[in-house]
Design a protein around this motif. Sequence first.
Motif, PDB file in Angstrom:
ATOM      1  N   PHE A  13      44.848  31.936  46.983  1.00 41.17           N
ATOM      2  CA  PHE A  13      45.138  32.193  45.572  1.00 41.17           C
ATOM      3  C   PHE A  13      46.560  32.725  45.409  1.00 41.17           C
ATOM      4  N   ALA A  14      46.943  33.631  46.298  1.00 38.44           N
ATOM      5  CA  ALA A  14      48.276  34.229  46.182  1.00 38.44           C
ATOM      6  C   ALA A  14      49.362  33.169  46.335  1.00 38.44           C
ATOM      7  N   LEU A  15      49.177  32.255  47.300  1.00 35.82           N
ATOM      8  CA  LEU A  15      50.165  31.198  47.507  1.00 35.82           C
ATOM      9  C   LEU A  15      50.237  30.271  46.299  1.00 35.82           C
ATOM     10  N   ILE A  16      49.050  29.914  45.781  1.00 39.08           N
ATOM     11  CA  ILE A  16      49.018  29.017  44.611  1.00 39.08           C
ATOM     12  C   ILE A  16      49.711  29.685  43.431  1.00 39.08           C
ATOM     13  N   LEU A  17      49.371  30.966  43.208  1.00 39.24           N
ATOM     14  CA  LEU A  17      49.937  31.670  42.057  1.00 39.24           C
ATOM     15  C   LEU A  17      51.442  31.840  42.173  1.00 39.24           C
ATOM     16  N   SER A  18      51.919  32.189  43.382  1.00 36.28           N
ATOM     17  CA  SER A  18      53.354  32.395  43.532  1.00 36.28           C
ATOM     18  C   SER A  18      54.106  31.107  43.253  1.00 36.28           C
ATOM     19  N   ARG A 251      43.006  34.119  38.421  1.00 37.77           N
ATOM     20  CA  ARG A 251      43.565  34.831  37.262  1.00 37.77           C
ATOM     21  C   ARG A 251      43.510  36.338  37.486  1.00 37.77           C
ATOM     22  N   LEU A 252      42.421  36.823  38.070  1.00 36.22           N
ATOM     23  CA  LEU A 252      42.326  38.256  38.363  1.00 36.22           C
ATOM     24  C   LEU A 252      43.350  38.665  39.414  1.00 36.22           C
ATOM     25  N   THR A 253      43.572  37.808  40.401  1.00 36.55           N
ATOM     26  CA  THR A 253      44.594  38.099  41.409  1.00 36.55           C
ATOM     27  C   THR A 253      45.969  38.219  40.750  1.00 36.55           C
ATOM     28  N   ASP A 259      51.512  39.794  37.600  1.00 36.15           N
ATOM     29  CA  ASP A 259      52.131  38.576  37.069  1.00 36.15           C
ATOM     30  C   ASP A 259      51.669  38.273  35.649  1.00 36.15           C
ATOM     31  N   ILE A 260      50.522  38.791  35.255  1.00 38.19           N
ATOM     32  CA  ILE A 260      50.063  38.662  33.870  1.00 38.19           C
ATOM     33  C   ILE A 260      49.618  40.047  33.394  1.00 38.19           C
ATOM     34  N   ALA A 271      33.658  42.898  37.051  1.00 43.59           N
ATOM     35  CA  ALA A 271      33.851  43.922  36.020  1.00 43.59           C
ATOM     36  C   ALA A 271      33.928  45.329  36.638  1.00 43.59           C
ATOM     37  N   LYS A 272      33.035  45.641  37.581  1.00 46.21           N
ATOM     38  CA  LYS A 272      33.050  46.983  38.183  1.00 46.21           C
ATOM     39  C   LYS A 272      34.312  47.202  39.003  1.00 46.21           C
ATOM     40  N   ARG A 273      34.792  46.129  39.630  1.00 41.01           N
ATOM     41  CA  ARG A 273      36.032  46.218  40.409  1.00 41.01           C
ATOM     42  C   ARG A 273      37.212  46.586  39.511  1.00 41.01           C
ATOM     43  N   VAL A 274      37.261  46.015  38.317  1.00 39.31           N
ATOM     44  CA  VAL A 274      38.324  46.325  37.365  1.00 39.31           C
ATOM     45  C   VAL A 274      38.182  47.773  36.881  1.00 39.31           C
TER      46      VAL A 274
END
Length: 535
Positions: A13-18, A251-253, A259-260, A271-274
């Motif tokens: 995910f990090a690679l895709i997002l970057s 999106r959460l990453t 980044d957002i 939800a609990k993680r947030v």
Amino acid sequence: MKMRKSLLLAVGFALILSTVLAGCGGNKSADQGKTLIYGRGADSNKLDPSLVTDGESLRVTENVLETLVDYKKDSMEVTKGLAEKWETSKDGKTWTFHLHKGVKFHDGTDFNAEAVVFNFERWMNREMLPTKKDDYIYYGSMFGGFKKDKGHVIDSVKAVDEHTVEFKLKEPQGPFLQNLAMSPFGIASPEAVKKDPAEFAKHPVGTGPFKFESWKKGDTISLVKNEDYWQKGLPKLDKIIFKSIPDNSARLTALQSGDIDVMDGLNPDDAKRVESDDKLQLYKRPPNNVGYLAFNMEKKPFDNQKVRQAIYHAVNKESLIKSFYAGLAEPAKNPIPPSLWGYNDDIQDYEYDLKKAKKLLKEAGFEKGFEVKFWAMPEPRPYIPDGKKIAEYIQADLSKIGIKSKIVSPEWTTYLEETQHGKHEMALLGWTGDNGDPDNFLYVLLDKDNTRIPAQNSAFYKSDELHNVLIKAQRETDQAEREKLYKKAQEIIHKDVPWVPLVYAQPPLAGQSYVKGYSPHPKGSESLAELDIQK
């Protein structure tokens, strides 16, 4: 092994997002002032609100175009919009609106009564459509069709003077004021529409707190502050970028990495993680939706009531909710949510019972089951967080009674267009209420009037009995009488089974702790004029 898989996914995910964010300018620069990046699951379809019904288009346009009346910040109660006051006649057939003075469209032209008349004349005359592929689908659903149609409720719209508009109705319409507040009826600049009607759907011009700047299809839509906005002190942001990131976890990453700034479509499991992260904040949108499985009743074997009842008995909603909603949903039994007035709590849901399901299939002549294509939405929606996985879950339930389903999931715009044209056999769909009135669910989604192509009634359910009750409810202005009629309507729908109502969900969202003044609205999207960034 499980940890290793999670780590690989996170790195992926990090690679895709970057890559994605670097390519689209998603990283904020200092010269952009107060810029907010709103991460969402899908791109908009079109930016002319009168041509769309999807929430991702309306999420953007309601920040650009404004309506005559509006909803209060945290409820569906109607308040002032571009009209500062209004009155209605005793018979409910004449409505007079007094407009705010000194308001201008983003192109510098005046907002006035003639602009309101132009917009309504455009929507009620289908010959004014930008292209042959377009349709003012929501106008037809909310006002009984179009000019020359028998059920069309608006007789005329007239400019009394520069700042006064008069609507004459053929019959009273109970939800008329609530309908006018809906974002599809945002008032467009007549000059911009006349200049190029088709181009307007890509470059909207309204009176709102933000002006359209740019659109990179499938990626970002940018809006900039309207420096001449008529409501002093607003908006608080200089720029908004709506950023499409289809995968909820990715999106959460992006949110966690900064980044957002805000994201919708948070997986309920996250939800609990947030909540436990002091750099983030959790929002819960008030529940005002229904996720459902629609049968296309014009196609066999779904023209058979016993087949539809059999499938209803075969879907284990309680188990489905435990698997995908983390406690942020409840089983649905009616097409409207319990948060809405008129909800019929006396309805007894069809219980999960495989023996009954098999018996009904046998009585319908399908003892050995049948094969069917099952449409699953490709993008996360507030009521269906993961369409493909939920479809797989139901697919497994149906296999227990001999129904073999093949899941199909075309891209989102195609999905909407083809289900509106009846290409599906059965499909996952959902609805977030736009105006706080049961008519917005029951008439829009299940009345025979709305089987016209492109159809909002995706079951293509045509019941004269239901139609008569819903039209009577529309023309009644006493809410207590209307409530009785809507409860009767739910009894008819429950008997005929055009859908399996699946869930009423409470969609979770997340944002950075420095985001202030964000209040998710029950209708599924909101003006961002009062939202601020305070680092």
